[in-house]
Design a protein around this motif. Structure first.
Motif, PDB file in Angstrom:
ATOM      1  N   UNK A 193       0.830  -1.206   0.000  1.00 56.21           N
ATOM      2  CA  UNK A 193       0.000   0.000   0.000  1.00 56.21           C
ATOM      3  C   UNK A 193       0.859   1.249   0.000  1.00 56.21           C
ATOM      4  N   UNK A 194       0.629   2.114   0.977  1.00 48.13           N
ATOM      5  CA  UNK A 194       1.366   3.378   1.081  1.00 48.13           C
ATOM      6  C   UNK A 194       2.547   3.302   2.035  1.00 48.13           C
ATOM      7  N   UNK A 195       2.974   2.084   2.368  1.00 43.28           N
ATOM      8  CA  UNK A 195       4.087   1.911   3.290  1.00 43.28           C
ATOM      9  C   UNK A 195       5.147   1.010   2.674  1.00 43.28           C
ATOM     10  N   UNK A 196       6.389   1.243   3.086  1.00 42.07           N
ATOM     11  CA  UNK A 196       7.483   0.439   2.547  1.00 42.07           C
ATOM     12  C   UNK A 196       8.612   0.350   3.567  1.00 42.07           C
ATOM     13  N   UNK A 197       9.277  -0.798   3.572  1.00 38.48           N
ATOM     14  CA  UNK A 197      10.513  -0.984   4.321  1.00 38.48           C
ATOM     15  C   UNK A 197      11.644  -1.144   3.321  1.00 38.48           C
ATOM     16  N   UNK A 198      12.781  -0.526   3.611  1.00 39.65           N
ATOM     17  CA  UNK A 198      13.991  -0.749   2.829  1.00 39.65           C
ATOM     18  C   UNK A 198      15.120  -1.065   3.802  1.00 39.65           C
ATOM     19  N   UNK A 199      15.848  -2.134   3.520  1.00 39.33           N
ATOM     20  CA  UNK A 199      17.044  -2.465   4.280  1.00 39.33           C
ATOM     21  C   UNK A 199      18.226  -2.293   3.344  1.00 39.33           C
ATOM     22  N   UNK A 200      19.247  -1.619   3.833  1.00 39.89           N
ATOM     23  CA  UNK A 200      20.411  -1.353   2.989  1.00 39.89           C
ATOM     24  C   UNK A 200      21.688  -1.467   3.800  1.00 39.89           C
ATOM     25  N   UNK A 201      22.737  -1.707   3.073  1.00 40.31           N
ATOM     26  CA  UNK A 201      24.092  -1.704   3.637  1.00 40.31           C
ATOM     27  C   UNK A 201      24.776  -0.475   3.085  1.00 40.31           C
ATOM     28  N   UNK A 202      25.291   0.347   3.966  1.00 38.60           N
ATOM     29  CA  UNK A 202      26.027   1.538   3.552  1.00 38.60           C
ATOM     30  C   UNK A 202      27.507   1.226   3.667  1.00 38.60           C
ATOM     31  N   UNK A 203      28.227   1.461   2.590  1.00 40.02           N
ATOM     32  CA  UNK A 203      29.670   1.260   2.571  1.00 40.02           C
ATOM     33  C   UNK A 203      30.321   2.633   2.515  1.00 40.02           C
ATOM     34  N   UNK A 204      31.016   2.984   3.589  1.00 41.55           N
ATOM     35  CA  UNK A 204      31.691   4.275   3.662  1.00 41.55           C
ATOM     36  C   UNK A 204      33.108   4.145   3.124  1.00 41.55           C
ATOM     37  N   UNK A 205      33.640   5.257   2.663  1.00 38.07           N
ATOM     38  CA  UNK A 205      35.039   5.275   2.262  1.00 38.07           C
ATOM     39  C   UNK A 205      35.871   5.030   3.513  1.00 38.07           C
ATOM     40  N   UNK A 206      36.878   4.193   3.422  1.00 41.60           N
ATOM     41  CA  UNK A 206      37.711   3.896   4.575  1.00 41.60           C
ATOM     42  C   UNK A 206      37.378   2.587   5.267  1.00 41.60           C
ATOM     43  N   UNK A 207      36.429   1.822   4.719  1.00 47.70           N
ATOM     44  CA  UNK A 207      36.193   0.485   5.235  1.00 47.70           C
ATOM     45  C   UNK A 207      35.068   0.320   6.226  1.00 47.70           C
ATOM     46  N   UNK A 208      34.432   1.396   6.680  1.00 52.27           N
ATOM     47  CA  UNK A 208      33.316   1.275   7.630  1.00 52.27           C
ATOM     48  C   UNK A 208      32.045   0.909   6.878  1.00 52.27           C
ATOM     49  N   UNK A 209      31.264   0.002   7.454  1.00 54.37           N
ATOM     50  CA  UNK A 209      29.973  -0.356   6.880  1.00 54.37           C
ATOM     51  C   UNK A 209      28.944  -0.433   7.999  1.00 54.37           C
ATOM     52  N   UNK A 210      27.706  -0.224   7.624  1.00 55.58           N
ATOM     53  CA  UNK A 210      26.621  -0.430   8.569  1.00 55.58           C
ATOM     54  C   UNK A 210      25.366  -0.767   7.783  1.00 55.58           C
ATOM     55  N   UNK A 211      24.424  -1.397   8.477  1.00 57.65           N
ATOM     56  CA  UNK A 211      23.167  -1.797   7.845  1.00 57.65           C
ATOM     57  C   UNK A 211      22.035  -1.142   8.624  1.00 57.65           C
ATOM     58  N   UNK A 212      21.125  -0.497   7.900  1.00 58.33           N
ATOM     59  CA  UNK A 212      19.958   0.143   8.497  1.00 58.33           C
ATOM     60  C   UNK A 212      18.694  -0.335   7.800  1.00 58.33           C
ATOM     61  N   UNK A 213      17.582  -0.136   8.471  1.00 58.54           N
ATOM     62  CA  UNK A 213      16.262  -0.335   7.867  1.00 58.54           C
ATOM     63  C   UNK A 213      15.496   0.961   8.031  1.00 58.54           C
ATOM     64  N   UNK A 214      14.808   1.373   6.971  1.00 61.73           N
ATOM     65  CA  UNK A 214      13.993   2.579   7.012  1.00 61.73           C
ATOM     66  C   UNK A 214      12.563   2.222   6.646  1.00 61.73           C
ATOM     67  N   UNK A 215      11.630   2.806   7.378  1.00 58.33           N
ATOM     68  CA  UNK A 215      10.206   2.622   7.130  1.00 58.33           C
ATOM     69  C   UNK A 215       9.676   3.907   6.502  1.00 58.33           C
ATOM     70  N   UNK A 216       9.178   3.803   5.284  1.00 54.23           N
ATOM     71  CA  UNK A 216       8.649   4.940   4.532  1.00 54.23           C
ATOM     72  C   UNK A 216       7.124   4.904   4.566  1.00 54.23           C
ATOM     73  N   UNK A 217       6.511   6.063   4.717  1.00 52.52           N
ATOM     74  CA  UNK A 217       5.072   6.221   4.563  1.00 52.52           C
ATOM     75  C   UNK A 217       4.864   7.252   3.464  1.00 52.52           C
ATOM     76  N   UNK A 218       4.027   6.895   2.497  1.00 50.21           N
ATOM     77  CA  UNK A 218       3.753   7.772   1.362  1.00 50.21           C
ATOM     78  C   UNK A 218       2.365   8.386   1.486  1.00 50.21           C
ATOM     79  N   UNK A 219       2.232   9.570   0.934  1.00 52.46           N
ATOM     80  CA  UNK A 219       0.937  10.211   0.729  1.00 52.46           C
ATOM     81  C   UNK A 219       0.895  10.523  -0.762  1.00 52.46           C
ATOM     82  N   UNK A 220       0.227   9.665  -1.515  1.00 56.10           N
ATOM     83  CA  UNK A 220       0.289   9.785  -2.973  1.00 56.10           C
ATOM     84  C   UNK A 220       1.683   9.423  -3.439  1.00 56.10           C
ATOM     85  N   UNK A 221       2.295  10.320  -4.224  1.00 54.93           N
ATOM     86  CA  UNK A 221       3.651  10.051  -4.709  1.00 54.93           C
ATOM     87  C   UNK A 221       4.727  10.753  -3.877  1.00 54.93           C
TER      88      UNK A 221
END
Length: 123
Positions: A71-99
């Motif tokens: 519907x109007x909700x979404x989860x995204x899980x991603x791995x962020x790779x930083x310059x210099x070797x640091x990485x982390x994984x986050x999840x974001x919950x998006x709520x949409x109103x139309x587009x």
């Protein structure tokens, strides 16, 4: 963006962040946008750009691992790779109103440096 799928919109926002395209992201967010993370409690759009919009020159890439849309909700899980070797994984919950994105809630995951777990300071 009016005809883009919500998953496509999420992908485009992550790409715009890496390209430091603030205008695209501002246009993707609704006027009543709200953002929450472990550091930010329900801040509005101007506060988000003041506090959270940093240059992306420290990020090598985002690896979008999964996007689930219902519907109007979404989860995204991603791995962020930083310059210099640091990485982390986050999840974001998006709520949409139309587009437009109405809300993002961020949940932080583990951090790593050169593949080794980095314990985060306790609160």
């Amino acid at each position: 963006m009016a005809h883009a799928s919500k998953a496509d919109t999420i992908r485009a926002i992550f790409a715009a962040y890496l390209a430091n395209d603030r205008t695209f992201v501002e246009n993707a967010f609704g006027d009543d946008f709200r953002f929450t993370s472990p550091y930010d409690d329900n801040i509005d759009k101007p506060a988000y750009f003041e506090r959270c919009w940093n240059g992306s020159d420290w990020i090598e890439r985002h690896e979008l691992e999964r996007i689930f849309v219902e519907g109007d909700e979404a989860f995204v899980t991603y791995r962020c790779v930083a310059k210099g070797g640091r990485t982390f994984r986050n999840t974001e919950f998006f709520v949409f109103d139309g587009d437009k994105v109405k809300r993002i809630d961020v949940y932080f995951g583990a951090a790593y440096q050169d593949g080794a777990f980095v314990k985060q300071p306790s609160a």
